[in-house]
Design a protein around this motif. Structure first.
Motif, mmCIF file in Angstrom:
data_model
loop_
_atom_site.group_PDB
_atom_site.id
_atom_site.type_symbol
_atom_site.label_atom_id
_atom_site.label_comp_id
_atom_site.label_asym_id
_atom_site.label_seq_id
_atom_site.Cartn_x
_atom_site.Cartn_y
_atom_site.Cartn_z
ATOM 1 N N ALA A 41 -6.315 5.911 7.331
ATOM 2 C CA ALA A 41 -5.092 6.165 6.565
ATOM 3 C C ALA A 41 -5.166 7.481 5.782
ATOM 4 O O ALA A 41 -4.222 8.285 5.801
ATOM 5 C CB ALA A 41 -4.833 5.007 5.623
ATOM 6 N N GLU A 42 -6.280 7.711 5.118
ATOM 7 C CA GLU A 42 -6.383 8.881 4.252
ATOM 8 C C GLU A 42 -6.267 10.176 5.058
ATOM 9 O O GLU A 42 -5.508 11.083 4.700
ATOM 10 C CB GLU A 42 -7.724 8.840 3.509
ATOM 11 N N GLN A 43 -6.975 10.222 6.201
ATOM 12 C CA GLN A 43 -6.933 11.432 7.024
ATOM 13 C C GLN A 43 -5.535 11.680 7.603
ATOM 14 O O GLN A 43 -5.058 12.801 7.654
ATOM 15 C CB GLN A 43 -7.941 11.325 8.197
ATOM 16 N N PHE A 44 -4.907 10.596 8.039
ATOM 17 C CA PHE A 44 -3.553 10.737 8.602
ATOM 18 C C PHE A 44 -2.573 11.280 7.569
ATOM 19 O O PHE A 44 -1.759 12.150 7.844
ATOM 20 C CB PHE A 44 -3.053 9.384 9.128
ATOM 21 N N GLN A 45 -2.671 10.712 6.362
ATOM 22 C CA GLN A 45 -1.726 11.135 5.325
ATOM 23 C C GLN A 45 -1.943 12.609 4.987
ATOM 24 O O GLN A 45 -0.984 13.364 4.804
ATOM 25 C CB GLN A 45 -1.860 10.255 4.072
ATOM 26 N N GLN A 46 -3.236 13.021 4.963
ATOM 27 C CA GLN A 46 -3.533 14.432 4.685
ATOM 28 C C GLN A 46 -2.971 15.325 5.794
ATOM 29 O O GLN A 46 -2.397 16.381 5.542
ATOM 30 C CB GLN A 46 -5.056 14.633 4.581
ATOM 31 N N MET A 47 -3.104 14.839 7.045
ATOM 32 C CA MET A 47 -2.606 15.618 8.180
ATOM 33 C C MET A 47 -1.078 15.760 8.099
ATOM 34 O O MET A 47 -0.526 16.842 8.314
ATOM 35 C CB MET A 47 -2.987 14.918 9.483
ATOM 36 N N PHE A 67 3.396 7.496 5.589
ATOM 37 C CA PHE A 67 3.319 7.163 7.009
ATOM 38 C C PHE A 67 2.280 6.085 7.287
ATOM 39 O O PHE A 67 2.360 5.370 8.288
ATOM 40 C CB PHE A 67 2.985 8.450 7.789
ATOM 41 N N THR A 68 1.321 5.970 6.404
ATOM 42 C CA THR A 68 0.220 5.037 6.661
ATOM 43 C C THR A 68 0.531 3.618 6.210
ATOM 44 O O THR A 68 -0.251 2.712 6.453
ATOM 45 C CB THR A 68 -1.070 5.522 5.968
ATOM 46 N N THR A 69 1.665 3.445 5.553
ATOM 47 C CA THR A 69 2.075 2.063 5.216
ATOM 48 C C THR A 69 2.761 1.472 6.446
ATOM 49 O O THR A 69 3.326 2.215 7.266
ATOM 50 C CB THR A 69 3.070 2.029 4.045
ATOM 51 N N PRO A 70 2.747 0.140 6.584
ATOM 52 C CA PRO A 70 3.443 -0.467 7.737
ATOM 53 C C PRO A 70 4.910 -0.057 7.799
ATOM 54 O O PRO A 70 5.426 0.245 8.874
ATOM 55 C CB PRO A 70 3.306 -1.967 7.474
ATOM 56 N N GLU A 71 5.560 -0.020 6.645
ATOM 57 C CA GLU A 71 6.996 0.317 6.620
ATOM 58 C C GLU A 71 7.217 1.773 7.034
ATOM 59 O O GLU A 71 8.121 2.087 7.809
ATOM 60 C CB GLU A 71 7.578 0.086 5.220
ATOM 61 N N GLY A 72 6.355 2.673 6.491
ATOM 62 C CA GLY A 72 6.494 4.092 6.821
ATOM 63 C C GLY A 72 6.250 4.346 8.291
ATOM 64 O O GLY A 72 6.991 5.087 8.958
ATOM 65 N N PHE A 73 5.221 3.690 8.831
ATOM 66 C CA PHE A 73 4.902 3.846 10.252
ATOM 67 C C PHE A 73 6.056 3.369 11.132
ATOM 68 O O PHE A 73 6.493 4.068 12.051
ATOM 69 C CB PHE A 73 3.621 3.055 10.564
#
Lengths: 284, 303
Positions: A41-47, A67-73
């Motif tokens: 999650a952390e890396q994705f959000q940074q990206m 984006f890393t939350t279920p709702e955001g995804f």
């Protein structure tokens, strides 16, 4: 009206299953992908934060989200493009509700039976509304089934919100295409115009976040009132009523037009728009 | 106000499609219990008139009363008592004939007796379990006929009912219409087939250019009909002599051996004239309905 409703619904079984299962299968395929996002999650959000601001604005409507939350995804990977996917069905079904059978010459014989135009119109329309509802229920079921074999944890009640908003969105385009099919010379021209509105609304709703000069048209874009993002903030009833209200208004206008117009058969010349007609001499 | 014996009444019925006027004041009166043939060339206004009777299209002027009801005011009441078969028959091909009949019967609130439906299908040699998409044109036509007759309507409106049927089946359909008329129904049908009209219609209305040009009994119209004959002689004859016979026009002659004539009305004077000549072959050719009758109406001085 009940007879027309049942008959139309029965004819729509294939379309309901086809579109509903497609929505469900897409959801069941996409939902497990969330696992790999959640694990990193952390890396994705940074990206994602490194993405250009304009690109994010286009896809998120300017709202902040994770984006890393279920709702955001789900918002980005599923609900963001659902209006286009299922909107095509709404447009084809709305424009074809009466015009398809009319162009095939089938409506002429049905309308010669003791059924009022009102019953014919509303019987078919309610059948389409139920079809849309069932398709979305199947899509919802697909999402919830997907969560059973992934790390995604969704609130079952809260997840109804984007589907309810999508339902209102589909009512809007069903009504619009149905109304156009009553006015324009053919079903295909009605579908084409409604399709242009659908795609233009989708694209412009994103572009208004990037270009201030487009902000003036934002209130007129149906996609602005679609709650595919930010549904964890609660249901926006005003958006729902704006979309479904306009959809219902279009439907009422289509009903009014259907009561007043001739049922067309090929060769009468009534498929032409008045302003395309060349002056014709009377046979006399 | 029409009398209670009137099944169909139109007065000054007009209809426009945009700027094109399809009906120019159609006046028709069809009595209950009669078989009325409605004739006219393509584009004359037959189908438009029929569709106005059922309010499938809205009239622009004039009066229409069907079975005592204005179809524009209460179309459902009219359609409940009418059996209709369109000229351009299109059916939902995803259904079987039986499923279609059941759907239409539900729309009629179960007015049809199912045993009667089966009997009609049997008489027309129609397999109702087969999907409509697999039926031939003639069999689809039979489906159209059954759906129009299955509820024993008071008024039957058919646009070219025998189109696409073989001659034997045409006779079955005409027989059905006669039976329905005998049991009290009124039949209003359009046709292009002269023999068909002559054999069952009590009266015939002719429409041309959106106007009724004449309503008469078929025999009267038959006297005006045109026939063509091709006669081959054993020896050369003077065709001009034959042209002197009442109603005969010389169309062509080939060395006096082959003569081509047109006869208006009765054939008898020509036959009597030919009895004195060495005829080796005599061939009649019945022109189409349009040619036969409408040639007559093309000539204003004959009206």
């Amino acid at each position: 009206m009940i007879t027309v409703f049942k008959h139309t619904l029965s004819r729509s079984r294939g379309a309901i299953l086809g579109w509903g299962l497609t929505l469900a299968i897409i959801a069941m395929i996409f939902v497990p992908f969330y696992d790999s996002i959640a694990e990193n999650a952390e890396q994705f959000q940074q990206m994602i934060e490194l993405y250009p601001e304009e690109l994010m604005a286009f896809f998120t409507g300017g709202s902040s989200f994770n984006f890393t939350t279920p709702e955001g995804f789900l918002s980005v990977e599923y609900f963001s493009f659902m209006p286009l996917v299922i909107g095509v069905f709404a447009i084809l079904a709305g424009s074809g509700l009466l015009a398809a059978d009319e162009e095939r010459g089938v409506l002429d014989l049905v309308a010669a039976h003791p059924v009022s135009r009102t019953a014919l119109f509303w019987g078919r329309l309610w059948s389409l509304v139920v079809s849309l509802f069932v398709i979305l229920v199947l899509g919802y079921a697909g999402v919830m089934i997907g969560t059973t074999y992934s790390l995604m944890d969704l609130d079952a009640v809260e997840t109804i919100i984007p589907f309810a908003s999508l339902f209102a969105y589909l009512l809007f385009f069903t009504g619009l295409s149905l109304l156009l099919s009553m006015w324009l010379p053919s079903r295909s021209s009605a579908s084409m115009v409604a399709g242009i509105v659908l795609v233009a609304s989708f694209l412009l709703a994103g572009l208004t976040q990037l270009n201030d000069t487009l902000a003036a048209i934002e209130p007129f874009l149906p996609n602005v009132y679609y709650q595919g993002l930010g549904w964890t903030d609660g249901f926006k009833w005003d958006w729902f009523f704006i979309l479904s209200g306009f959809g219902f208004l279009f439907i009422l206008l289509a009903w009014w037009a259907f009561l007043r117009r001739d049922i067309r058969v090929g060769g009468e010349g009534s498929f032409k728009l008045p302003w395309f007609r060349r002056p014709q001499k009377s046979l006399a | 106000m029409p009398s209670t014996n009137t099944a169909i009444l139109t007065q000054n019925l007009t209809k426009f499609y945009g700027s094109f006027q399809a009906l120019h004041g159609v006046d028709l009166s069809v009595q209950r219990g009669e078989i009325f043939g409605f004739l006219g060339p393509n584009g004359a206004g037959k189908t438009t008139t029929i569709r106005c009777l059922l309010d499938l299209i809205h009239r622009d002027g004039g009066e229409v009363v069907v079975l005592g009801v204005d179809p524009a005011a209460d179309p459902v009441a009219v359609r409940r008592r009418v059996g209709y078969m369109p000229g351009e028959l299109h059916l939902d091909e995803s259904l079987t004939a039986e499923a279609l009949f059941r759907y239409f019967n539900e729309l009629r609130h179960g007015a049809a007796d199912w045993a009667h439906v089966r009997q009609l299908a049997k008489r027309l040699d129609l397999e109702i379990q087969r999907p409509i998409r697999n039926l031939s044109h003639g069999n689809k036509q039979k489906v159209g006929i059954v759906q129009a007759l299955m509820h024993k309507p008071e008024l039957i409106i058919m646009d070219e009912p025998t189109q696409g049927l073989d001659p034997m089946m045409q006779q079955v359909v005409l027989g059905l219409l006669k039976e329905l008329q005998a049991s009290g129904s009124t039949v209003f049908f359009s046709s292009h087939i002269m023999n068909e009209v002559e054999s069952i219609a009590h009266r015939v209305g002719i429409i041309r250019d959106g106007r009724i040009v004449e309503v008469a009994d078929p025999k009267t119209l038959g006297k005006r009909s045109l026939n063509r004959v091709r006669i081959r002689f054993q020896q050369p004859v003077d065709g001009a002599e034959l042209a002197k016979v009442s109603g005969v026009t010389l169309l062509s002659q080939d060395n006096g051996h082959l003569v081509h004539l047109q006869i208006e009305g009765e054939m008898d004077p020509l036959i009597k004239a030919l009895a004195k000549m060495p005829v080796s072959d005599f061939e009649t050719e019945r022109p189409s309905l349009e040619e036969a009758f409408l040639a007559y109406y093309d000539e204003p001085e004959k009206k």
